[in-house]
Enzyme design. Structure first.
Site, PDB file in Angstrom:
ATOM      1  N   GLY A  85     -20.631 -31.793 -13.834  1.00 50.19           N
ATOM      2  CA  GLY A  85     -21.370 -31.410 -12.625  1.00 50.19           C
ATOM      3  C   GLY A  85     -20.894 -30.051 -12.111  1.00 50.19           C
ATOM      4  N   ASP A  86     -19.585 -29.817 -12.189  1.00 48.94           N
ATOM      5  CA  ASP A  86     -19.035 -28.532 -11.722  1.00 48.94           C
ATOM      6  C   ASP A  86     -19.488 -27.393 -12.643  1.00 48.94           C
ATOM      7  OD1 ASP A  86     -17.698 -30.061  -9.845  1.00 48.94           O
ATOM      8  OD2 ASP A  86     -15.909 -30.257 -11.103  1.00 48.94           O
TER       9      ASP A  86
HETATM   10  P1  ADP Z   1     -21.678 -35.050 -12.079  1.00 48.88           P
HETATM   11  O1  ADP Z   1     -20.417 -34.744 -12.836  1.00 48.88           O
HETATM   12  O2  ADP Z   1     -21.811 -34.256 -10.824  1.00 48.88           O
HETATM   13  O3  ADP Z   1     -21.961 -36.529 -11.906  1.00 48.88           O
HETATM   14  P2  ADP Z   1     -23.518 -35.065 -14.310  1.00 48.88           P
HETATM   15  O4  ADP Z   1     -22.677 -36.108 -14.958  1.00 48.88           O
HETATM   16  O5  ADP Z   1     -24.917 -35.441 -13.974  1.00 48.88           O
HETATM   17  O6  ADP Z   1     -22.839 -34.464 -13.012  1.00 48.88           O
HETATM   18  O7  ADP Z   1     -23.519 -33.813 -15.311  1.00 48.88           O
HETATM   19  C1  ADP Z   1     -24.125 -32.572 -15.035  1.00 48.88           C
HETATM   20  C2  ADP Z   1     -24.910 -32.096 -16.231  1.00 48.88           C
HETATM   21  O8  ADP Z   1     -24.048 -32.018 -17.384  1.00 48.88           O
HETATM   22  C3  ADP Z   1     -26.050 -33.028 -16.635  1.00 48.88           C
HETATM   23  O9  ADP Z   1     -27.229 -32.726 -15.899  1.00 48.88           O
HETATM   24  C4  ADP Z   1     -26.180 -32.695 -18.129  1.00 48.88           C
HETATM   25  O10 ADP Z   1     -26.907 -31.510 -18.336  1.00 48.88           O
HETATM   26  C5  ADP Z   1     -24.720 -32.454 -18.560  1.00 48.88           C
HETATM   27  N1  ADP Z   1     -24.094 -33.712 -19.022  1.00 48.88           N
HETATM   28  C6  ADP Z   1     -23.313 -34.552 -18.322  1.00 48.88           C
HETATM   29  N2  ADP Z   1     -22.952 -35.633 -19.057  1.00 48.88           N
HETATM   30  C7  ADP Z   1     -23.513 -35.464 -20.271  1.00 48.88           C
HETATM   31  C8  ADP Z   1     -23.529 -36.220 -21.479  1.00 48.88           C
HETATM   32  N3  ADP Z   1     -22.891 -37.392 -21.584  1.00 48.88           N
HETATM   33  N4  ADP Z   1     -24.238 -35.736 -22.521  1.00 48.88           N
HETATM   34  C9  ADP Z   1     -24.892 -34.563 -22.441  1.00 48.88           C
HETATM   35  N5  ADP Z   1     -24.917 -33.812 -21.325  1.00 48.88           N
HETATM   36  C10 ADP Z   1     -24.252 -34.235 -20.252  1.00 48.88           C
END
Ligand code: ADP
Length: 310
Positions: A253-254
């Site tokens: 997310g960061d």
């Molecule tokens: P946060 O850490 O704020 O919960 P996310 O987990 O939604 O944010 O991750 C942010 C972005 O990173 C996602 O929108 C995606 O593009 C990418 N991302 C995160 N986790 C994955 C994953 N398991 N596989 C592929 N891309 C990922």
């Protein structure tokens, strides 16, 4: 220049143990200690993509000096406002497939330190085009402190990205000073709306039409491996991402916030802004280290992302 703000930085300590013995001695061979706090993850990723970035926020004590040293080693510019007390340690113990965390609440900031920071902040952002706030506020600061900071940015026409959760985000959504962009994940979106939002396009679209978001230009709802859904003014976007081998998605997310901030600061199109944000989130998830992206894979990852309107 992009200014990143970390108001409650930490040293993130990770201990790897075969087993955690309670009421006994645990000797640790595998440790890692890094500059932590979401804003510093954003900073590291911005540096790796070649952005002109300055890290700011509050910093104090021996641990604060360690963080500044680490930033110097990475050649990252920083301009923190000093506090008297020591910043916090956040300890994660990895054992038997479990993660036990010990999180210090951190220093209590005095009114004088808060005011000193605001003066410093107002000066610092003069040269910035984008200001990105991440994470929680430390104890002691008034609850409307982010609102005060956003007010200063808005009065100077600086674009603000805000990535915080819980009460902090709710306060901003219900207040009068709005950031340009927020990046909740689905859980955070559900939390601010006070009801569970299902992981489907129609449900998210309906949620984003809530009056709570009406004065926020950009809302990017990140959905982990499912990519993201975004609203810019009246246009809705779905970001479709490739399946990748994931090592550690903490900090994705960061990394996404870093990409969104970079895209905005470079005046990119909506599609490009969303692609850069997601590409960096994906690249972070493919690495063991939080806030690290392998830029040799950047162009290929960008090509694999599709941004559709709906
Ligand atoms: P946060 O850490 O704020 O919960 P996310 O987990 O939604 O944010 O991750 C942010 C972005 O990173 C996602 O929108 C995606 O593009 C990418 N991302 C995160 N986790 C994955 C994953 N398991 N596989 C592929 N891309 C990922």
């Amino acid at each position: 220049m992009i200014v990143t703000i970390t108001m409650n930085p930490s040293i993130d300590v990770s201990y790897q143990l075969d087993s955690l013995k309670i009421d006994s001695i645990n000797r640790v061979a595998k440790t890692s200690k890094t500059a932590g706090g979401k804003g510093l993850n954003v900073t590291r990723v911005l540096k790796q993509i070649g952005a002109d970035v300055t890290a700011s926020g509050l910093m104090g004590g021996f641990l604060g000096e360690q963080i500044k040293k680490e930033l110097n080693t990475l050649n990252v510019k920083h301009a923190f406002s000093p506090i008297n007390d020591e910043i916090r340690n956040c300890i994660a113990i990895l054992h038997e497939g479990k993660q036990t965390e010990i999180l210090e609440s951190g220093p209590v900031i005095s009114l004088q330190e808060g005011n000193q920071f605001l003066k410093h902040f107002e000066q610092l952002i003069q040269q910035a085009s984008v200001v990105s706030f991440s994470g929680s506020l430390p104890l002691g600061l008034p609850k409307n402190f982010y609102a005060e900071m956003i007010k200063i940015c808005n009065s100077k026409n600086k674009d603000v990205l805000l990535d915080c959760s819980g009460e902090g985000l709710k306060r901003i959504l219900n207040g009068s000073e709005k950031p340009l962009l927020i990046k909740p994940n689905i859980e955070e979106l559900s939390s601010v709306l006070g009801r569970k939002i299902m992981n489907d396009l129609a449900a998210i679209k309906a949620a984003l039409m809530s009056p709570l978001f009406s004065d926020i230009e950009w809302i990017v709802v990140s959905m982990g491996s499912q990519g993201a859904v975004a609203k810019h003014k009246d246009t809705f976007y779905k970001v479709v991402i490739p399946k990748v081998e994931v090592k550690n998605p903490v900090g994705s997310g960061d990394a996404t916030v870093a990409g969104l901030a970079f895209g905005l600061s470079e005046g990119k199109s909506d599609e490009e802004i969303l692609k850069i944000g997601n590409a960096l989130g994906i690249l972070n998830a493919q690495e063991a280290m939080t806030g690290y992206v392998d830029m040799t894979k950047f162009e290929k990852t960008m090509d694999q992302i599709e941004v559709l309107t709906f």
